[in-house]
Design an enzyme around this catalytic site. Structure first.
Site, mmCIF file in Angstrom:
data_model
loop_
_atom_site.group_PDB
_atom_site.id
_atom_site.type_symbol
_atom_site.label_atom_id
_atom_site.label_comp_id
_atom_site.label_asym_id
_atom_site.label_seq_id
_atom_site.Cartn_x
_atom_site.Cartn_y
_atom_site.Cartn_z
ATOM 1 N N CYS A 146 59.310 71.429 58.285
ATOM 2 C CA CYS A 146 58.013 71.337 58.982
ATOM 3 C C CYS A 146 57.098 70.462 58.159
ATOM 4 C CB CYS A 146 57.415 72.719 59.149
ATOM 5 S SG CYS A 146 58.308 73.645 60.391
ATOM 6 N N ARG A 166 54.996 68.138 60.688
ATOM 7 C CA ARG A 166 55.302 67.818 62.096
ATOM 8 C C ARG A 166 54.989 68.965 63.037
ATOM 9 N NH1 ARG A 166 59.394 70.832 63.925
ATOM 10 N NH2 ARG A 166 60.653 71.802 62.315
HETATM 11 O O1 LIG Z 1 56.141 75.581 56.315
HETATM 12 C C1 LIG Z 1 56.175 75.836 57.523
HETATM 13 C C2 LIG Z 1 57.373 76.098 58.172
HETATM 14 C C3 LIG Z 1 57.338 76.374 59.489
HETATM 15 N N1 LIG Z 1 56.180 76.407 60.187
HETATM 16 C C4 LIG Z 1 56.225 76.766 61.624
HETATM 17 C C5 LIG Z 1 55.902 75.737 62.634
HETATM 18 C C6 LIG Z 1 56.621 76.256 63.872
HETATM 19 O O2 LIG Z 1 55.834 77.292 64.449
HETATM 20 C C7 LIG Z 1 57.876 76.877 63.290
HETATM 21 C C8 LIG Z 1 59.052 75.918 63.296
HETATM 22 O O3 LIG Z 1 59.562 75.745 64.577
HETATM 23 P P1 LIG Z 1 60.077 74.317 65.117
HETATM 24 O O4 LIG Z 1 60.547 74.610 66.504
HETATM 25 O O5 LIG Z 1 61.171 73.868 64.220
HETATM 26 O O6 LIG Z 1 58.891 73.387 65.092
HETATM 27 O O7 LIG Z 1 57.538 77.193 61.954
HETATM 28 C C9 LIG Z 1 54.992 76.180 59.547
HETATM 29 O O8 LIG Z 1 53.896 76.216 60.145
HETATM 30 N N2 LIG Z 1 55.031 75.887 58.221
#
Ligand SMILES: O=c1ccn([C@H]2C[C@H](O)[C@@H](COP(=O)(O)O)O2)c(=O)[nH]1
Ligand code: MHF
Length: 264
Positions: A146, A166
């Site tokens: 992320c 992202r």
């Molecule tokens: O360091 C981090 C790791 C993860 N996240 C959050 C952002 C999303 O809500 C999920 C990841 O889901 P994806 O479908 O792979 O985008 O985890 C975060 O904020 N910070």
């Protein structure tokens, strides 16, 4: 931490409802930036009590190049449990890409050591970048990074850092991510003989999970306290030699913790 509350309020008021991978549903806005001058204090959210211990151990774990949750569990940190396999492995996640990015010739690249060396020898470089986003390997990771890429910048004897995240879980993940990179910036500045400058957070898909709305509302009703201060043991000059006891947070006054379910 007005910047953080502004983001939360903006997404609550203007977010578009989107379905998401976890099936939870989110309110989401695309692209947002927050700036934190590290001279103003350490950017740890004060409108709910944040568990700094988890943040420090997670960062030390990344820096060791570790991708198994055993170290975290040994230190009482459970934030990665839901994504690990039976052996505790997460695949080639942050630690692996930071410290041993596989090069085409079969060697591996220690991006962190390289960027430290570049900051020291060529601080004006515009290539002070570490990337965790490895398209060849994202499918092997328990969760694609992320916090995908960060860049350092040196001017007037001060070190700044910008992160590109992202995907951002505003209620649970973002307070951790801001504090973690602010801490990394302080650590890198110290070992490179620089003063800390700014930490700039840039987010892509910035979302509030539908089951975090009440918690967000409660947080928005609270008045932030002044930012605490972070002191690092000044004797540490090797980034990889920091241990948990080298960090002292001073003056952290925070509202009570707010529980929220994590979307897996
Ligand atoms: O360091 C981090 C790791 C993860 N996240 C959050 C952002 C999303 O809500 C999920 C990841 O889901 P994806 O479908 O792979 O985008 O985890 C975060 O904020 N910070
Ligand atoms: N949906 C989601 N949000 C995230 O923030 C996130 C993921 N998934 N997956 C990977 C990592 C793990 N991270 C996490 C996971 C859990 C918490 C969490 O539950 N925090 C609680 C308890 C803190 C603690 O135990 O120290 C909190 O109140 O902050 C925070 C960050 C950040 N990442």
């Amino acid at each position: 931490m007005k910047q953080y509350l502004d983001l939360m309020r903006h997404v609550r008021d203007h977010g578009t409802f989107k379905s998401d991978r976890t099936g939870t549903g989110t309110y989401s806005v695309f692209a947002h930036q927050m700036r934190f001058d590290l001279a103003d204090g350490f950017p740890l959210v004060t409108t709910k009590k944040c568990h700094l211990k988890s943040i420090i151990h997670e960062l030390l774990w990344f820096l060791q190049g570790d991708t198994n949750i055993a170290y975290l569990k040994d230190n009482g940190v459970s934030i990665w449990d839901d994504w690990a396999d039976e052996e505790g492995n997460l695949g080639p996640v942050y630690g692996y890409q930071w410290r041993s990015w596989p090069a085409p010739d079969g060697e591996s690249i220690d991006q962190i050591s390289k960027v430290l060396q570049m900051i020291r020898s060529n601080p004006d470089s515009r290539r002070l970048i570490v990337s965790a986003w490895n398209p060849a390997l994202v499918d092997e990771m328990a969760l694609p990074p992320c916090h995908a890429l960060f860049q350092f910048y040196v001017a007037d004897g001060k070190l700044s850092c910008q992160l590109y995240q992202r995907s951002a879980d505003i209620f649970l993940g973002v307070p951790f991510n801001i504090a973690s990179y602010a801490l990394l910036t302080l650590m890198v500045a110290q070992v490179c003989g620089l003063q800390p400058g700014e930490f700039i957070w840039t987010g892509g898909d910035c979302h509030l999970y539908a089951n975090h709305m009440e918690q967000a509302e409660l947080q928005l009703s609270r008045e932030p306290y002044p930012m605490p201060r972070m002191r690092l043991n000044p004797e540490v000059t090797d980034l990889f030699a920091f241990t948990f006891d080298d960090f002292t947070l001073e003056g952290y006054q925070a509202h009570p913790h707010i529980k929220a379910p994590v979307a897996v």
